[in-house]
Design an enzyme around this catalytic site. Structure first.
Site, short mmCIF file in Angstrom:
data_model
loop_
_atom_site.label_atom_id
_atom_site.label_comp_id
_atom_site.label_asym_id
_atom_site.label_seq_id
_atom_site.Cartn_x
_atom_site.Cartn_y
_atom_site.Cartn_z
N LYS A 156 -65.42 -25.14 24.04
CA LYS A 156 -66.10 -26.26 23.38
C LYS A 156 -65.31 -26.62 22.15
CE LYS A 156 -67.53 -25.34 19.92
NZ LYS A 156 -66.80 -24.94 18.65
N LYS A 190 -74.82 -14.90 23.95
CA LYS A 190 -75.39 -13.98 22.94
C LYS A 190 -76.67 -13.37 23.50
CE LYS A 190 -73.49 -16.36 18.89
NZ LYS A 190 -72.61 -15.43 18.20
N GLU A 224 -72.99 -20.58 8.20
CA GLU A 224 -71.83 -19.69 8.15
C GLU A 224 -71.46 -19.44 6.70
OE1 GLU A 224 -68.83 -19.81 11.29
OE2 GLU A 224 -69.29 -21.94 11.31
N ASP A 243 -68.38 -29.56 16.06
CA ASP A 243 -68.01 -28.15 16.24
C ASP A 243 -69.22 -27.28 16.60
OD1 ASP A 243 -66.05 -26.01 16.03
OD2 ASP A 243 -67.03 -25.41 14.16
N HIS A 248 -73.44 -25.56 20.48
CA HIS A 248 -74.27 -24.36 20.26
C HIS A 248 -75.72 -24.71 19.89
CE1 HIS A 248 -70.44 -22.52 20.40
NE2 HIS A 248 -70.12 -22.59 19.12
N LYS A 348 -70.31 -24.70 6.78
CA LYS A 348 -69.37 -23.67 6.34
C LYS A 348 -69.65 -23.37 4.87
CE LYS A 348 -66.57 -23.80 10.03
NZ LYS A 348 -66.54 -22.67 10.98
N LYS A 353 -74.40 -15.87 6.25
CA LYS A 353 -74.25 -16.04 7.70
C LYS A 353 -75.62 -15.78 8.31
CE LYS A 353 -71.99 -15.37 11.85
NZ LYS A 353 -71.34 -16.47 12.52
#
Ligand SMILES: NC(=O)C1=CN([C@@H]2O[C@H](COP(=O)(O)OP(=O)(O)OC[C@H]3O[C@@H](n4cnc5c(N)ncnc54)[C@H](OP(=O)(O)O)[C@@H]3O)[C@@H](O)[C@H]2O)C=CC1
Ligand SMILES: O=C1O[C@H](COP(=O)(O)O)[C@@H](O)[C@H](O)[C@H]1O
Length: 502
Positions: A156, A190, A224, A243, A248, A348, A353
Site C-alpha cells: 500500500k 495484526k 505515531e 499513507d 490501514h 507523525k 505511538k
C-alpha cells in the site's frame, strides 16, 4: 523445535530490499518465521535495489534492523548466520528491463540445486509510482505465467489515486491471475485487528449494542511518535491521508462497522467490508473544510531531543504542502450507523505511538445518582488497543468504597499481551506466511482498494488544489493541530488520549 506444516520451497524477491520497510519489518518477520520453524525447508531471499551492497554488508545492515525492530529484539541472533546464508542482494534498477535476467538466473540456480520448481514471490516494497514499471517487466518473464507458483505482492498505497489504482489493477490483471496478486495492508495481519472479528462475532454480548441506538460516536487513532525516518522521497508523494487513512484506518473502520459475516470465507469477509466502504457518505469538495483537517509538523523538541520540521527533512521540498497529520469525520449511511460520527486521525511525531479504537456509548437515559461531572454521564466506552498495548477495555461506573453513594469510572481490561506475550506474531509474519502458502484471505480485493480511494478522493483533490495557509501547524510531541480538536468540539466531543501503554 516446533514441527510446523511449512510452506513449499520458495524464492522471495524483495524490490525495495535496501529500503525502510524491509529493514524494519520484512526481514525481522522472515527471521522470526525462521526461528519459529515456519520458513520452507528450502528457501532463498534476494533483496533488490540500486544501492550498492556486498552480500556481507547487506547481511550486516539487515541484522541491525532485526536487532532494533524484531519482537525478539535480537534475543536469538545466534541463528542469524544460518538464516543469512539464504539471503543475497541483487543490485539492479527496477526500470532496467535488461537486468531482469538476474532474477531468472537465480530461480534457475535454485531449481537445479533443489531439484524442484519453487514458489517464486515478487514483493514490491517500493513507492507506488514504481510499481507499474516493475510489474510490466516481471509480467514479461516466463515464470509469471506459472499461475499456481508465482505470486506478486503489492504494498500500500495501491496506486497514487483512484485513477492510477484502477489502471494498476487493469495492468496487473493483464499479466497475472487474481489468485497471484496479493495487495497487502499489514494492519490486517495484526493479531489485535483480527481479534476485532472475534470480539464482535464470537460473542453475543456486544452485538446488540453495536449500532446507532447505543453508540454515540467512534474514534480511531493511529498516532505515531516517529517522524519521517529518512523516507522523505516516499512521503513527499504520499502524505498522511494516502499513507495511513486510505488503507490501514479505513480497513479498521470496516472491521468495526461491517455486518456479521455468514462464514469466514475470504470473499464473504471482503464483501461485507466493501459494503461499508460503499456506504461511507461522500464528502463534497465544499464540505472538506468541515470534515477534514490536515497538519504538518514544525521543528521542536521530541522527548528531550531537538528535531527538525518536516520541511527541513532530507528529500522534502522546503515549501512542501504535504500532510504529516490528517483527521477526518466520516458517516456511514446505512441502517446500523445512521447519524453516528466516526472520527479518525493519524500523524507523525505525535505525543505517543498508539493505535486504538474507542466506541463511546450514549449516556444513561436517566441518572439517579448525584452527578459530579459531565464525565459521569458519558462514562461507558469500549476501547480496543491495537498497539503497542494490546488490550480491550470496558469503562463503566462503579460505587466508590465508603458510606456515600458516589461513583467513579473504572476499567475492566483484557490484556492480550498477557496471553500472547512475545509469541504473538508480527503482522508481516502472518502475511508473509500466507503469501508463501497462497492464502489471500487477509489481502485486499481490487474493488476494496477502489472503494477506499473513492472515499478519500474529494479530500485529496481539495487539499492538492488549495495551499494550506498555516503550515507547519503542530509541534512535535503534541496531538496535532488545533483544528483537529475543533473538528470534534463542533459536535461537543473531545479526542480520547489514552495514557501511554506500559
Ligand atoms: N516503511 C514502513 O514502515 C512501511 C512501508 N510501507 C510501504 O512500502 C513501500 C516502500 O516504503 P519504504 O520502504 O518505507 O520506502 P523507502 O524509501 O525506504 O524504500 C524505497 C525502496 O525502493 C527502492 N527503489 C527506488 N527506486 C528504485 C528503482 N528504480 N529500482 C529498484 N529499486 C528502487 C529503493 O532502493 P534504492 O534506493 O537502493 O534503489 C528502496 O529500497 C511504500 O509503498 C510504503 O507505503 C508499508 C508499510 C510500512
Ligand atoms: O504503512 C505504514 O505503516 C507504518 C506504521 O506501521 P505500524 O505497524 O508501525 O503501525 C508507518 O510508519 C508508515 O508511514 C506507513 O507507510
Amino acid at each position: 523445535m516446533q514441527t510446523n506444516k511449512r510452506p513449499p520451497a520458495s524464492v522471495l524477491f524483495i524490490f525495495g530490499g535496501s529500503g525502510d520497510l524491509n529493514y524494519r519489518k520484512l526481514t525481522p518477520a522472515l527471521y522470526n518465521l525462521f526461528l519459529d520453524s515456519w520458513m520452507p525447508e528450502q528457501f532463498a531471499i534476494a533483496g533488490i535495489g540500486r544501492s550498492a551492497y556486498t552480500d556481507d554488508a547487506y547481511h550486516g545492515h539487515l541484522l541491525e534492523g532485526v536487532t532494533k525492530f524484531s519482537r525478539r529484539k535480537g534475543k536469538q541472533n545466534g541463528h542469524w548466520a544460518e538464516f543469512s546464508q539464504h539471503v543475497s542482494y541483487l543490485q539492479m534498477d527496477g526500470d532496467d528491463a535488461a537486468a531482469y535476467h538476474k532474477i531468472t538466473d537465480l530461480v534457475k540456480q535454485k531449481e537445479e540445486e533443489w531439484g524442484i520448481h519453487p514458489n517464486v514471490i515478487f514483493y514490491l516494497a517500493v513507492a507506488p509510482q514504481l510499481v507499474p514499471s516493475i510489474a510490466t517487466k516481471l509480467g514479461a518473464l516466463k515464470i509469471c505465467s506459472e499461475k499456481s507458483t508465482t505470486r506478486i505482492v503489492v504494498e500500500k498505497p495501491f496506486g497514487h489515486n483512484l485513477e492510477s489504482a484502477h489502471d494498476l489493477n487493469v495492468l496487473l490483471s493483464s499479466m497475472f491471475a487474481e489468485e497471484q496478486i496479493f495487495r497487502i495492508d499489514h494492519y490486517l495481519g495484526k493479531e489485535t485487528v483480527q481479534n476485532i472479528l472475534a470480539l464482535r462475532f464470537a460473542n453475543a454480548l456486544f452485538e446488540p449494542l453495536w449500532n446507532r441506538n447505543y453508540i454515540d460516536h467512534i474514534q480511531i487513532t493511529a498516532a505515531e511518535s516517529v517522524g519521517l525516518e529518512g523516507r522523505g522521497g516516499y512521503f513527499e508523494h504520499a502524505g498522511a491521508l494516502r499513507d495511513m487513512v486510505q488503507n490501514h484506518i479505513l480497513q479498521i473502520l470496516c472491521m468495526i462497522a461491517m455486518e456479521p459475516p455468514v462464514s469466514f470465507d475470504a470473499n464473504e469477509i471482503r464483501n461485507k467490508k466493501v459494503d461499508v466502504l460503499n456506504a461511507i457518505r461522500r464528502i463534497t469538495k465544499e464540505q472538506v473544510h468541515d470534515f477534514a483537517v490536515r497538519g504538518q509538523y514544525s521543528g521542536g523538541w521530541k522527548k528531550g531531543e531537538k528535531v527538525v520540521g518536516y520541511r527541513q527533512e532530507e528529500g522534502v521540498d522546503p515549501h512542501s504542502h504535504i500532510d504529516t497529520f490528517a483527521a477526518v469525520k466520516f458517516y456511514i449511511d446505512n441502517w446500523r450507523w445512521q447519524g453516528v460520527p466516526i472520527y479518525v486521525r493519524t500523524g507523525k511525531y505525535l505525543n505517543q505511538k498508539a493505535t486504538n479504537i474507542t466506541l463511546q456509548f450514549k449516556s444513561a437515559p436517566h441518572y439517579a445518582f448525584p452527578t459530579e461531572s459531565a464525565e459521569s454521564w458519558h462514562s461507558n466506552r469500549l476501547t480496543i488497543s491495537i498497539q503497542p498495548g494490546m488490550d480491550i477495555s470496558i469503562r463503566f461506573q462503579a460505587k466508590r468504597p465508603g458510606q456515600t453513594m458516589e461513583l467513579d469510572p473504572v476499567d475492566m481490561t483484557f490484556d492480550y499481551d498477557e496471553v500472547a506475550g512475545e509469541h504473538a506474531p508480527e503482522a508481516y509474519e502472518t502475511l508473509l506466511l500466507d503469501v508463501m502458502e497462497g492464502n489471500a484471505t487477509l489481502f485486499m480485493r481490487n474493488d476494496q482498494v477502489d472503494a477506499a480511494w473513492k472515499v478519500i478522493t474529494p479530500i485529496l483533490e481539495t487539499w492538492e488544489g488549495r495551499s494550506p495557509q498555516d503550515f507547519p501547524n503542530y509541534a512535535p510531541d503534541s496531538w496535532g493541530p488545533d483544528g483537529a480538536d475543533a473538528l470534534l468540539a463542533r459536535d461537543g466531543h473531545t479526542w480520547i488520549n489514552l495514557p501511554p501503554a506500559l
